[in-house]
Design a protein around this motif. Sequence first.
Motif, PDB file in Angstrom:
ATOM      1  N   GLU A  43       0.832  -1.212   0.000  1.00  0.00           N
ATOM      2  CA  GLU A  43       0.000   0.000   0.000  1.00  0.00           C
ATOM      3  C   GLU A  43       0.863   1.258   0.000  1.00  0.00           C
ATOM      4  OE1 GLU A  43      -3.297   0.270  -0.415  1.00  0.00           O
ATOM      5  OE2 GLU A  43      -3.184  -1.890  -0.761  1.00  0.00           O
ATOM      6  N   HIS A  44       1.972   1.229   0.745  1.00  0.00           N
ATOM      7  CA  HIS A  44       2.886   2.369   0.785  1.00  0.00           C
ATOM      8  C   HIS A  44       3.469   2.645  -0.601  1.00  0.00           C
ATOM      9  CE1 HIS A  44       6.157   4.986   2.149  1.00  0.00           C
ATOM     10  NE2 HIS A  44       6.965   4.247   1.411  1.00  0.00           N
ATOM     11  N   LEU A  45       3.829   1.583  -1.308  1.00  0.00           N
ATOM     12  CA  LEU A  45       4.454   1.763  -2.620  1.00  0.00           C
ATOM     13  C   LEU A  45       3.462   2.200  -3.692  1.00  0.00           C
ATOM     14  CD1 LEU A  45       6.994  -1.170  -2.640  1.00  0.00           C
ATOM     15  CD2 LEU A  45       7.501   1.266  -2.667  1.00  0.00           C
ATOM     16  N   LYS A  46       2.183   2.021  -3.450  1.00  0.00           N
ATOM     17  CA  LYS A  46       1.194   2.520  -4.415  1.00  0.00           C
ATOM     18  C   LYS A  46       1.185   4.038  -4.453  1.00  0.00           C
ATOM     19  CE  LYS A  46      -1.895  -1.437  -4.393  1.00  0.00           C
ATOM     20  NZ  LYS A  46      -3.197  -1.966  -3.977  1.00  0.00           N
ATOM     21  N   THR A  47       1.471   4.670  -3.322  1.00  0.00           N
ATOM     22  CA  THR A  47       1.492   6.136  -3.289  1.00  0.00           C
ATOM     23  C   THR A  47       2.892   6.702  -3.483  1.00  0.00           C
ATOM     24  OG1 THR A  47       1.658   6.106  -0.879  1.00  0.00           O
ATOM     25  CG2 THR A  47      -0.536   6.287  -1.822  1.00  0.00           C
ATOM     26  N   HIS A  48       3.926   5.957  -3.102  1.00  0.00           N
ATOM     27  CA  HIS A  48       5.308   6.418  -3.217  1.00  0.00           C
ATOM     28  C   HIS A  48       6.044   5.518  -4.199  1.00  0.00           C
ATOM     29  CE1 HIS A  48       3.907   7.618   0.831  1.00  0.00           C
ATOM     30  NE2 HIS A  48       4.489   8.768   0.503  1.00  0.00           N
ATOM     31  N   LYS A  49       5.833   5.761  -5.461  1.00  0.00           N
ATOM     32  CA  LYS A  49       6.336   4.862  -6.506  1.00  0.00           C
ATOM     33  C   LYS A  49       7.862   4.846  -6.623  1.00  0.00           C
ATOM     34  CE  LYS A  49       2.169   5.397  -9.285  1.00  0.00           C
ATOM     35  NZ  LYS A  49       1.469   4.391  -8.537  1.00  0.00           N
ATOM     36  N   LYS A  50       8.526   5.909  -6.224  1.00  0.00           N
ATOM     37  CA  LYS A  50       9.981   5.984  -6.400  1.00  0.00           C
ATOM     38  C   LYS A  50      10.763   5.623  -5.139  1.00  0.00           C
ATOM     39  CE  LYS A  50       9.797   9.230 -10.168  1.00  0.00           C
ATOM     40  NZ  LYS A  50      10.360  10.449 -10.742  1.00  0.00           N
ATOM     41  N   ASP A  51      10.125   5.036  -4.174  1.00  0.00           N
ATOM     42  CA  ASP A  51      10.777   4.636  -2.928  1.00  0.00           C
ATOM     43  C   ASP A  51      11.444   3.280  -3.140  1.00  0.00           C
ATOM     44  OD1 ASP A  51      11.617   4.257  -0.390  1.00  0.00           O
ATOM     45  OD2 ASP A  51       9.651   4.451   0.548  1.00  0.00           O
ATOM     46  N   HIS A  52      12.651   3.319  -3.680  1.00  0.00           N
ATOM     47  CA  HIS A  52      13.321   2.086  -4.083  1.00  0.00           C
ATOM     48  C   HIS A  52      13.850   1.285  -2.897  1.00  0.00           C
ATOM     49  CE1 HIS A  52      12.802   3.082  -8.237  1.00  0.00           C
ATOM     50  NE2 HIS A  52      13.395   4.258  -8.052  1.00  0.00           N
ATOM     51  N   SER A  53      14.215   1.943  -1.808  1.00  0.00           N
ATOM     52  CA  SER A  53      14.702   1.192  -0.644  1.00  0.00           C
ATOM     53  C   SER A  53      13.574   0.380  -0.014  1.00  0.00           C
ATOM     54  CB  SER A  53      15.318   2.133   0.387  1.00  0.00           C
ATOM     55  OG  SER A  53      14.379   3.082   0.816  1.00  0.00           O
TER      56      SER A  53
END
Length: 91
Positions: A43-53
């Motif tokens: 769910e976090h990555l759905k809103t923060h697409k460039k959070d590669h870590s």
Amino acid sequence: MYLSTEKKQEVFENHGRLKSKTDTGSSESQIALFTYRINYLTEHLKTHKKDHSTRLGLLKLVGKRRSLLDYLYKRDINRYRAIIAELNLRK
């Protein structure tokens, strides 16, 4: 913190092998905790697409969960099928 102590104990109590709050070592409880964390990070990555870590951490968690599921599959197929059905996972 995204996961309070009470929520963690609830996950262990609902999915653990001994159905107690202190059953943190069984494969079922660890798989349930990993699944909860994986869903949260997804769910976090759905809103923060460039959070590669975070994406790397998510992939590591998926690998750990897969390893535990493989272990459970080899040791006891009935426990494996039960946890798959309980958490709505599929291979």
